[in-house]
Write an enzyme that holds these catalytic residues in place. Structure first.
Site, PDB file in Angstrom:
ATOM      1  N   GLY A  82       0.816  -1.222   0.000  1.00  0.00           N
ATOM      2  CA  GLY A  82       0.000   0.000   0.000  1.00  0.00           C
ATOM      3  C   GLY A  82       0.847   1.268   0.000  1.00  0.00           C
ATOM      4  N   ARG A 146       1.060  -5.840  -5.009  1.00  0.00           N
ATOM      5  CA  ARG A 146       1.061  -6.730  -3.851  1.00  0.00           C
ATOM      6  C   ARG A 146       1.515  -8.159  -4.174  1.00  0.00           C
ATOM      7  NH1 ARG A 146      -0.642  -4.431   0.751  1.00  0.00           N
ATOM      8  NH2 ARG A 146      -2.150  -2.731   0.724  1.00  0.00           N
ATOM      9  N   ASP A 177       6.022  -8.036   5.569  1.00  0.00           N
ATOM     10  CA  ASP A 177       6.119  -9.207   4.696  1.00  0.00           C
ATOM     11  C   ASP A 177       7.142  -8.994   3.585  1.00  0.00           C
ATOM     12  OD1 ASP A 177       4.366 -10.944   5.937  1.00  0.00           O
ATOM     13  OD2 ASP A 177       2.619  -9.981   5.031  1.00  0.00           O
ATOM     14  N   THR A 204       5.143   1.666   5.787  1.00  0.00           N
ATOM     15  CA  THR A 204       3.722   1.380   5.958  1.00  0.00           C
ATOM     16  C   THR A 204       3.095   2.438   6.871  1.00  0.00           C
ATOM     17  OG1 THR A 204       1.970  -0.108   6.697  1.00  0.00           O
ATOM     18  CG2 THR A 204       4.059  -0.364   7.846  1.00  0.00           C
ATOM     19  N   ASP A 206       0.662   1.909   8.577  1.00  0.00           N
ATOM     20  CA  ASP A 206       0.112   1.209   9.743  1.00  0.00           C
ATOM     21  C   ASP A 206       1.013   1.330  10.974  1.00  0.00           C
ATOM     22  OD1 ASP A 206      -1.713   0.472   7.886  1.00  0.00           O
ATOM     23  OD2 ASP A 206      -1.173  -1.652   7.828  1.00  0.00           O
ATOM     24  N   LYS A 243     -25.419  17.659  17.496  1.00  0.00           N
ATOM     25  CA  LYS A 243     -26.534  16.748  17.176  1.00  0.00           C
ATOM     26  C   LYS A 243     -26.098  15.377  16.659  1.00  0.00           C
ATOM     27  CE  LYS A 243     -27.360  18.644  12.561  1.00  0.00           C
ATOM     28  NZ  LYS A 243     -28.293  19.171  11.629  1.00  0.00           N
ATOM     29  N   TYR A 244     -24.799  15.183  16.404  1.00  0.00           N
ATOM     30  CA  TYR A 244     -24.389  13.894  15.852  1.00  0.00           C
ATOM     31  C   TYR A 244     -23.313  13.211  16.696  1.00  0.00           C
ATOM     32  CZ  TYR A 244     -26.469  15.202  11.345  1.00  0.00           C
ATOM     33  OH  TYR A 244     -27.320  15.567  10.350  1.00  0.00           O
ATOM     34  N   ARG A 253      -4.890  -1.985   9.645  1.00  0.00           N
ATOM     35  CA  ARG A 253      -4.980  -3.453   9.761  1.00  0.00           C
ATOM     36  C   ARG A 253      -5.070  -3.881  11.220  1.00  0.00           C
ATOM     37  NH1 ARG A 253      -3.659  -5.772   4.745  1.00  0.00           N
ATOM     38  NH2 ARG A 253      -2.158  -4.557   3.598  1.00  0.00           N
ATOM     39  N   GLU A 312      -9.346  -0.170  12.209  1.00  0.00           N
ATOM     40  CA  GLU A 312      -9.785  -1.017  11.090  1.00  0.00           C
ATOM     41  C   GLU A 312      -9.818  -2.510  11.444  1.00  0.00           C
ATOM     42  OE1 GLU A 312      -8.296  -0.572   6.670  1.00  0.00           O
ATOM     43  OE2 GLU A 312      -6.768  -1.536   7.862  1.00  0.00           O
ATOM     44  N   TYR A 426      -7.610   5.878   2.739  1.00  0.00           N
ATOM     45  CA  TYR A 426      -6.990   6.276   1.471  1.00  0.00           C
ATOM     46  C   TYR A 426      -6.697   7.780   1.448  1.00  0.00           C
ATOM     47  CZ  TYR A 426      -8.388   1.566   0.432  1.00  0.00           C
ATOM     48  OH  TYR A 426      -8.516   0.212   0.501  1.00  0.00           O
TER      49      TYR A 426
HETATM   50  P1  FBP Z   1       0.690  -2.000   3.629  1.00  0.00           P
HETATM   51  O1  FBP Z   1       0.623  -2.947   4.781  1.00  0.00           O
HETATM   52  O2  FBP Z   1       1.005  -2.648   2.352  1.00  0.00           O
HETATM   53  O3  FBP Z   1       1.582  -0.828   3.923  1.00  0.00           O
HETATM   54  O4  FBP Z   1      -0.763  -1.372   3.425  1.00  0.00           O
HETATM   55  C1  FBP Z   1      -1.422  -0.740   4.449  1.00  0.00           C
HETATM   56  C2  FBP Z   1      -2.885  -0.494   4.168  1.00  0.00           C
HETATM   57  O5  FBP Z   1      -3.099   0.874   3.900  1.00  0.00           O
HETATM   58  C3  FBP Z   1      -3.752  -0.970   5.336  1.00  0.00           C
HETATM   59  O6  FBP Z   1      -3.843   0.011   6.337  1.00  0.00           O
HETATM   60  C4  FBP Z   1      -5.048  -1.294   4.646  1.00  0.00           C
HETATM   61  O7  FBP Z   1      -5.795  -2.270   5.326  1.00  0.00           O
HETATM   62  C5  FBP Z   1      -4.605  -1.856   3.330  1.00  0.00           C
HETATM   63  O8  FBP Z   1      -3.361  -1.241   3.049  1.00  0.00           O
HETATM   64  C6  FBP Z   1      -5.578  -1.587   2.216  1.00  0.00           C
HETATM   65  O9  FBP Z   1      -5.170  -2.286   1.100  1.00  0.00           O
HETATM   66  P2  FBP Z   1      -5.527  -1.904  -0.394  1.00  0.00           P
HETATM   67  O10 FBP Z   1      -4.610  -0.776  -0.785  1.00  0.00           O
HETATM   68  O11 FBP Z   1      -5.161  -3.128  -1.150  1.00  0.00           O
HETATM   69  O12 FBP Z   1      -6.961  -1.534  -0.453  1.00  0.00           O
END
Ligand code: FBP
Length: 552
Positions: A82, A146, A177, A204, A206, A243-244, A253, A312, A426
């Site tokens: 990602g 990927r 990985d 990453t 994450d 109100k929300y 992840r 997530e 994203y």
């Molecule tokens: P990486 O582990 O490859 O860095 O990706 C992170 C991530 O953004 C996660 O947070 C998310 O769950 C996943 O990629 C979303 O994957 P995709 O880009 O395939 O929709």
């Protein structure tokens, strides 16, 4: 092509580099450090990496250690997985590092991730190609993918392509990985005496690729600051409209580093941390209880609004849901062909329900249809459910709503519950890198180039002292094998870099834990605002609170 004023200003930004890298190449040396490695390596790992095991950590210093070989190098780079802000600066830094080693060095990029090597789809990355990407977000310079580089056949093919193109080294910019695979490939290249070196770079958003020596993965800083800005804006809107209740799911992840950093930055009413949920073995009902209690307490104060952050990976952290997902993963893995013949969701759900044991089948049938559908969607290349595609925030909203309606009927809730749900992921992955990520990534790239020139293989580019000013950072390399442990993957013991999840005994979580009770009831929102690219360092150059707390 028209570019934004910020983009044109960012071209002028000169990333700061640590003093060590500002030295001339003649003076720079890679010193073998006596710092102990990350883990006590098992005999299995030692057996699996006979050629690359036991190497020391390297640090670049002036006038000491192994000097760089000053000849033209031909190096290739790939982006894996990602997007994460700063990837372009890693490539630019690698280019600059290699040119520092020798002006005739050349950099090549395989397109669209590891698959680009297997397809031999390669472009030269010259200054003209790279310069328009400096300090910009995205991975579009060569694209990412990927595909996993993990089989012996793929390694053989990689070696062939590298021989044909006369390449000296490969730099893999990726997550846990991809860096694991980099170590296995490095071992293969050495065993087969190909002369090809492999270096990894920790990427990453994450934030789960970190350890004692790899203090942070790049992209986490910018992505979490982008989400924190948006959450702060929503919190202020919530406090204005009154109100929300806003339920916000955040990428990351299985790790909740992003959610935790955003909570520290914005002080929401509730933030669930997956690691705590799984440690305490909390059920979905208990999590719903926790949110409902906060809503009721705030309603009593007349505050029928709030902000809830949901990581997530929560769905997989709840033990009962995890068991259900694992059972579905197994069934789908074992019956892939048959499952593909079931064309409608109804047929798929009926088949799964029959195959699951009684408890799991019951749990599955109590979930909203949309969540059931999402649990049966395509798996990722590891056979895992794609958590970014499961609407956990909506599942919680539905369950909270049902519970509050029951309480209203029973007379124990007199407030209002209107809600909005959001998913931030994203939005942050391709933002202009913050100064921290711009500087860090250029340093990571330059360091990777220097590691190659010093003959390193199977190392990850690592920069120490990140919570300190960039001039004091300590660039170097950590042998990837030294970061590995054995884990069961697809039923087989496999060497992997362990995912760094939120440590509930560490300072970032403890700081959150001490304050969350106050944040739950009172309106204590903090507004970090947009990332600042210019201005005083205390605004423009600050690392994340996570990094500051971890190293305070
Ligand atoms: P990486 O582990 O490859 O860095 O990706 C992170 C991530 O953004 C996660 O947070 C998310 O769950 C996943 O990629 C979303 O994957 P995709 O880009 O395939 O929709």
């Amino acid at each position: 092509m028209s570019i934004s004023p910020l983009q044109s200003e960012r071209y002028r930004y000169e990333p700061k580099v640590p003093e060590a890298l500002a030295e001339s190449i003649e003076k720079l040396g890679a010193v073998e450090s006596d710092e102990p490695l990350e883990t006590e390596l098992s005999d299995e790992i030692k057996r699996m990496f006979p050629h690359t095991v036991g190497r020391p950590i390297l640090r670049f210093r002036a006038g000491e250690g192994r000097a760089a070989e000053q000849r033209p190098f031909r190096v290739a780079v790939i982006l894996s997985g990602g997007q994460a802000p700063g990837g372009h600066n890693v490539i630019a830094g690698l280019f600059d590092g290699l040119k520092k080693v020798h002006p005739d060095s050349q950099l090549f990029g395989f397109q669209n991730g590891p698959g680009g090597i297997l397809d031999d789809d390669c472009v030269e990355l010259t200054a003209e190609v790279i310069d328009p990407y400096r300090n910009t977000g995205g991975f579009d310079i060569i694209g990412s993918g990927r595909t996993k580089l993990e089989s012996e056949d793929q390694f053989k093919r990689t070696a062939e392509v590298f021989r044909k193109r006369n390449l000296d080294a490969l730099v893999i910019i990726g997550g846990d990985d991809s860096n694991t695979n980099a170590a296995v490939l490095a071992e293969y290249m050495e065993r087969e005496q190909t002369g090809v070196q492999v270096i990894g770079v920790p990427k990453t958003i994450d934030g789960d690729l970190k350890s004692r020596y790899v203090e942070a993965s790049f992209g986490f800083d910018t992505a979490s600051k982008t989400y924190a800005e948006l959450i702060g804006n929503i919190a202020r809107d919530a406090n204005s409209a009154r109100k929300y209740w806003h339920f916000i799911k955040l990428m990351g992840r299985s790790a909740s580093h992003i959610a935790l950093e955003c909570a520290l930055q914005t002080q929401p009413n509730v933030c669930i941390i997956s690691e705590e949920v799984s440690e305490k073995g909390q059920t979905l009902d208990e999590i719903v209880d926790q949110i409902v209690t906060t809503i009721v307490r705030r309603a009593k104060r007349g505050d029928n609004f709030g902000v809830v952050l949901v990581p997530e990976g929560l769905i997989e952290a709840i033990p009962e849901m995890n068991a259900l997902i694992s059972a579905i993963n197994e069934l789908l893995g074992e019956n892939e062909r048959y499952f593909a013949t079931l064309k409608t969701f109804e047929d798929q759900a009926e088949w799964i329900n029959k195959k699951l044991d009684r408890d799991r089948s019951y749990l599955f049938s109590t979930l909203p249809t949309e969540i059931q559908r999402q649990l049966l969607m395509d798996r990722d290349p590891h056979g895992n459910v794609q958590v970014s595609r499961i609407d956990t925030e909506r599942l919680l909203v539905d369950m909270v709503d049902t519970r509050l309606n029951e309480m209203k009927t029973g007379g124990s809730f007199h407030g209002r519950f209107s809600h909005q749900d959001h998913f931030f992921g994203y939005e942050g992955r391709c933002a202009f890198p913050s100064n921290f990520d711009a500087d860090y990534c250029r340093t990571l790239g330059m360091t990777a180039g220097l590691l190659i020139a010093c003959g390193a293989n199977g190392y990850i580019s690592a920069v120490g002292g990140l919570a300190r000013p960039s001039s004091e950072w300590k660039p170097g390399g950590v042998p990837i094998v030294g970061m590995m442990t054995m884990e069961k993957r697809k039923g087989k013991p496999t060497p992997v870099i362990e995912k760094a999840l939120v440590d509930t005994s560490d300072k970032p979580f403890r700081s959150f834990e001490q304050q969350r009770e106050t944040w739950a009831v009172e309106t204590s929102y903090r507004y970090p605002g947009a990332i600042q690219y210019f201005g005083p360092p205390e605004i423009a150059d600050q690392p994340t609170l996570t990094l500051q707390l971890e190293h305070s």
